[in-house]
Enzyme design. Structure first.
Site, PDB file in Angstrom:
ATOM      1  CE  LYS A   9      21.795 -30.822 -18.139  1.00 40.38           C
ATOM      2  NZ  LYS A   9      22.534 -31.398 -19.304  1.00 40.38           N
ATOM      3  CE1 TYR A  49      27.243 -28.927 -18.583  1.00 39.82           C
ATOM      4  CE2 TYR A  49      25.588 -27.216 -18.876  1.00 39.82           C
ATOM      5  CZ  TYR A  49      25.934 -28.507 -18.490  1.00 39.82           C
ATOM      6  OH  TYR A  49      24.972 -29.369 -18.003  1.00 39.82           O
ATOM      7  CG  ASN A 112      21.108 -34.492 -20.793  1.00 47.00           C
ATOM      8  OD1 ASN A 112      20.934 -33.390 -20.282  1.00 47.00           O
ATOM      9  ND2 ASN A 112      22.315 -35.015 -20.936  1.00 47.00           N
ATOM     10  CG  HIS A 115      25.002 -30.957 -14.268  1.00 45.10           C
ATOM     11  ND1 HIS A 115      26.017 -31.179 -15.161  1.00 45.10           N
ATOM     12  CD2 HIS A 115      25.591 -30.743 -13.055  1.00 45.10           C
ATOM     13  CE1 HIS A 115      27.186 -31.087 -14.519  1.00 45.10           C
ATOM     14  NE2 HIS A 115      26.951 -30.817 -13.247  1.00 45.10           N
ATOM     15  CD  GLU A 126      29.762 -29.485 -11.736  1.00 46.57           C
ATOM     16  OE1 GLU A 126      30.335 -29.778 -12.804  1.00 46.57           O
ATOM     17  OE2 GLU A 126      28.840 -30.181 -11.246  1.00 46.57           O
TER      18      GLU A 126
HETATM   19  N1  UDP Z   1      25.718 -32.491 -24.767  1.00 44.29           N
HETATM   20  C1  UDP Z   1      25.216 -32.327 -26.054  1.00 44.29           C
HETATM   21  N2  UDP Z   1      25.756 -33.079 -27.067  1.00 44.29           N
HETATM   22  C2  UDP Z   1      26.768 -33.964 -26.864  1.00 44.29           C
HETATM   23  C3  UDP Z   1      27.274 -34.116 -25.555  1.00 44.29           C
HETATM   24  C4  UDP Z   1      26.731 -33.361 -24.536  1.00 44.29           C
HETATM   25  O1  UDP Z   1      24.299 -31.539 -26.272  1.00 44.29           O
HETATM   26  O2  UDP Z   1      27.222 -34.618 -27.830  1.00 44.29           O
HETATM   27  C5  UDP Z   1      25.154 -31.692 -23.665  1.00 44.29           C
HETATM   28  C6  UDP Z   1      24.221 -32.493 -22.750  1.00 44.29           C
HETATM   29  O3  UDP Z   1      23.172 -31.636 -22.303  1.00 44.29           O
HETATM   30  C7  UDP Z   1      25.160 -32.878 -21.623  1.00 44.29           C
HETATM   31  C8  UDP Z   1      26.031 -31.628 -21.498  1.00 44.29           C
HETATM   32  O4  UDP Z   1      26.212 -31.210 -22.856  1.00 44.29           O
HETATM   33  O5  UDP Z   1      24.465 -33.193 -20.435  1.00 44.29           O
HETATM   34  C9  UDP Z   1      27.383 -31.842 -20.859  1.00 44.29           C
HETATM   35  O6  UDP Z   1      28.058 -32.892 -21.534  1.00 44.29           O
HETATM   36  P1  UDP Z   1      28.801 -34.044 -20.716  1.00 44.29           P
HETATM   37  O7  UDP Z   1      29.614 -34.815 -21.697  1.00 44.29           O
HETATM   38  O8  UDP Z   1      29.503 -33.431 -19.541  1.00 44.29           O
HETATM   39  O9  UDP Z   1      27.593 -34.979 -20.248  1.00 44.29           O
HETATM   40  P2  UDP Z   1      27.000 -35.297 -18.786  1.00 44.29           P
HETATM   41  O10 UDP Z   1      28.137 -35.210 -17.806  1.00 44.29           O
HETATM   42  O11 UDP Z   1      25.921 -34.258 -18.523  1.00 44.29           O
HETATM   43  O12 UDP Z   1      26.417 -36.674 -18.891  1.00 44.29           O
HETATM   44 MG    MG Z   2      29.520 -33.689 -17.513  1.00 43.33          MG
END
Ligand code: UDP
Ligand code: MG
Length: 140
Positions: A9, A49, A112, A115, A126
């Site tokens: 990212k 997203y 974080n 992805h 994806e």
């Molecule tokens: N994210 C965020 N706040 C939240 C949850 C998710 O900013 O409360 C962001 C974070 O960058 C995350 C992405 O949205 O990686 C996609 O969310 P997901 O729940 O799919 O998490 P992941 O699969 O990446 O662990």
């Molecule tokens: Mg996710």
């Protein structure tokens, strides 16, 4: 062999953490079969997203993902999807297991670092979002 999609990212790229994160990925046994640097615009980040579009964090997430370059990766390994999710750890680095990539490198739940696809079916979708089949080296 299973495939998964990873994205380094904007926080990873802009803070010069790509090398260290790629080292972790390679050392965990993933073979990189596709790799592409992209600057997503807001529309493209929003589409990637789209599943989260009703969530309160969506607008900030789209802005973050379009704030700098990303690196899209196709990774191959037995059990790649689940093993990669295990390697990166929980979404929130504060909740991620010690030793995971997010625990080690991420700075917030949004920023974080990386992805990872959450199912083999989503991995196929994806991967197709970023790569054509002929861009994946084993099939060129
Ligand atoms: N994210 C965020 N706040 C939240 C949850 C998710 O900013 O409360 C962001 C974070 O960058 C995350 C992405 O949205 O990686 C996609 O969310 P997901 O729940 O799919 O998490 P992941 O699969 O990446 O662990
Ligand atoms: Mg996710």
């Amino acid at each position: 062999m299973e495939r998964t999609l990873a994205i380094l990212k904007p926080d990873c790229v802009s803070a010069n953490k790509m090398g260290r994160v790629l080292d972790r990925i390679e050392n965990a046994g993933f073979k990189i079969i596709g790799m592409k640097m992209v600057r997503l615009n807001a529309a493209t980040a929003g589409k990637f997203y789209e599943v989260h579009k009703e969530r309160p964090f969506y607008q900030d997430l789209v802005q973050f993902m379009s704030s700098d370059r990303c690196v899209a990766l196709v990774l191959e390994k037995d059990n790649a999807v689940a093993d990669f999710r295990k390697l990166i750890g929980a979404t929130d680095p504060a909740e991620a297991e010690p030793g995971t990539i997010r625990r080690e490198f991420a700075t917030s739940k949004q920023n974080n670092i990386v992805h990872g696809s959450d199912s083999p079916e989503n991995a196929r979708i994806e991967i197709g979002f970023f790569f054509s089949e002929r861009e994946l080296v084993e099939n060129a």
